[in-house]
Design an enzyme around this catalytic site. Structure first.
Site, PDB file in Angstrom:
ATOM      1  N   GLU A 196     -13.934 110.966 -39.310  1.00 24.14           N
ATOM      2  CA  GLU A 196     -13.580 112.491 -39.412  1.00 24.14           C
ATOM      3  C   GLU A 196     -14.629 113.123 -40.452  1.00 24.14           C
ATOM      4  OE1 GLU A 196     -12.294 110.002 -41.264  1.00 24.14           O
ATOM      5  OE2 GLU A 196     -11.197 110.736 -43.033  1.00 24.14           O
TER       6      GLU A 196
ATOM      7  N   HIS B 144     -15.173 106.334 -42.067  1.00 25.58           N
ATOM      8  CA  HIS B 144     -14.349 107.677 -41.985  1.00 25.58           C
ATOM      9  C   HIS B 144     -14.949 108.524 -40.871  1.00 25.58           C
ATOM     10  CE1 HIS B 144     -11.485 107.444 -45.476  1.00 25.58           C
ATOM     11  NE2 HIS B 144     -12.442 106.627 -45.664  1.00 25.58           N
TER      12      HIS B 144
ATOM     13  N   CYS C 160      -9.145 104.173 -42.591  1.00 23.82           N
ATOM     14  CA  CYS C 160      -9.160 103.553 -43.998  1.00 23.82           C
ATOM     15  C   CYS C 160      -7.887 103.147 -44.566  1.00 23.82           C
ATOM     16  CB  CYS C 160      -9.702 104.765 -45.003  1.00 23.82           C
ATOM     17  SG  CYS C 160     -10.466 104.056 -46.360  1.00 23.82           S
TER      18      CYS C 160
END
Lengths: 226, 82
Positions: free
Chosen positions: A196, A194, A84
């Site tokens: 993560e 994302h 991002c």
């Protein structure tokens, strides 16, 4: 294997990035003002709003002391993942081709997106196979990938288009549905969604993102197989 | 420095403004682009281009134009574009 997660003033996803990295190895936080990368084996630049995203997202972060070291680390072949805002920083640093522009819908959008793995042979995607579908959250205002047609074609031909939004999921208007790209050498990778945040079914909608971190661990421990 | 999106690149802000103006009764509006203006004082204008290339604009997606004005405290700031 140790990941370094680079924190800027305004980063906000460094905790999840550390958590994801720690599922597969060791990880520590690096501070933007330090030139030293503390001997880590791979770098993660997390999401957020580095330096308030003033001027353009990632434009000022690109000149942080730590970024000079990241550029040198990448030049030596080290693995650098930008998520991002981290992707925006890597584009501003010219470690990745293209630029990220304001979403075509002009809105900050937070939603689960479906992605397709286009290239499963990079150090970041080797735990997937090409064609696999991933379900990963995305949340941004400035995620519309743009590059000149000539650059886009060179990227397609060179396997640098790593992830695409699945049909119907390109909410930001990215060129050729591109969600994630790598450099020519393949050791720098950026994506807007994302991974993560998608390491646990309970909180991430899926655990599809963890394989990015697993791929990196494997690539560091066994570079020849990449 | 005037910084604007390069021609041919979608400018969602411009599109939004272009749609809003007719809604207010202004007709015949087309090709709206929204850029940004950076004003600064500096001693050596020779640095301006490098500033734009390196930080103030992203040359991949933006064009920039430099306008030099003499010190505004004096003769009223005659513009000379470059």
């Amino acid at each position: 294997m140790k990941f370094g997660v680079l924190q800027f003033p305004g980063s906000c996803d460094e905790v999840d990035a550390l958590q994801a990295a720690r599922r597969v190895g060791d990880a520590e936080l690096l501070w933007h003002g330090d030139e030293s990368l503390q001997g880590v084996d791979a770098i993660v630049i997390p999401g957020g709003f580095s330096y308030g995203d003033y001027l353009r997202a990632g434009a000022i972060a690109r000149f942080a002391p730590a970024m000079e070291s990241v550029i040198a680390f990448a030049a030596d072949g080290g693995l650098v993942l930008g998520i991002c805002n981290g992707f925006q920083v890597l584009c501003e640093a010219r470690l990745l081709p293209g630029a990220l522009l304001v979403n075509a819908n002009r809105r900050f959008t937070c939603r689960q997106v479906e992605l397709e793995v286009v290239n499963g042979d990079t150090p970041f995607t080797r735990a997937y196979t090409a064609g696999t579908r991933l379900s990963i959250p995305a949340k941004h205002s400035w995620g519309r990938f743009h590059a000149e047609q000539r650059t886009l074609q060179a990227m397609e031909d060179g396997g640098q288009v790593v992830l695409r939004y699945a049909p119907g999921h390109n909410f930001n208007g990215s060129a050729r549905d591109i969600a994630g790209v790598c450099n020519e050498r393949g050791n720098v990778f950026g994506l807007m969604p994302h991974p993560e945040h998608a390491i646990d079914e309970l909180t991430g909608g899926s655990a599809d993102g963890i394989k990015i971190f697993e791929s990196m661990r494997t690539s560091v421990s066994d570079p020849a197989a990449a | 420095m005037l910084i604007r999106p390069k021609a041919g690149i979608l400018d969602p802000q411009g599109v939004a403004v272009e749609r809003a103006l007719p809604a207010l009764g202004f007709s015949g509006v087309a090709n709206v682009n929204v850029g940004r203006l950076v004003e600064l004082d500096l001693e050596d204008p020779e640095q301006l281009q490098a500033m734009c290339e390196k930080l103030l604009a992203n040359p991949l997606v933006e064009d920039y134009e430099v306008q030099l004005l003499e010190e505004s405290g004096h003769a009223g700031g005659n513009g000379r574009g470059s």
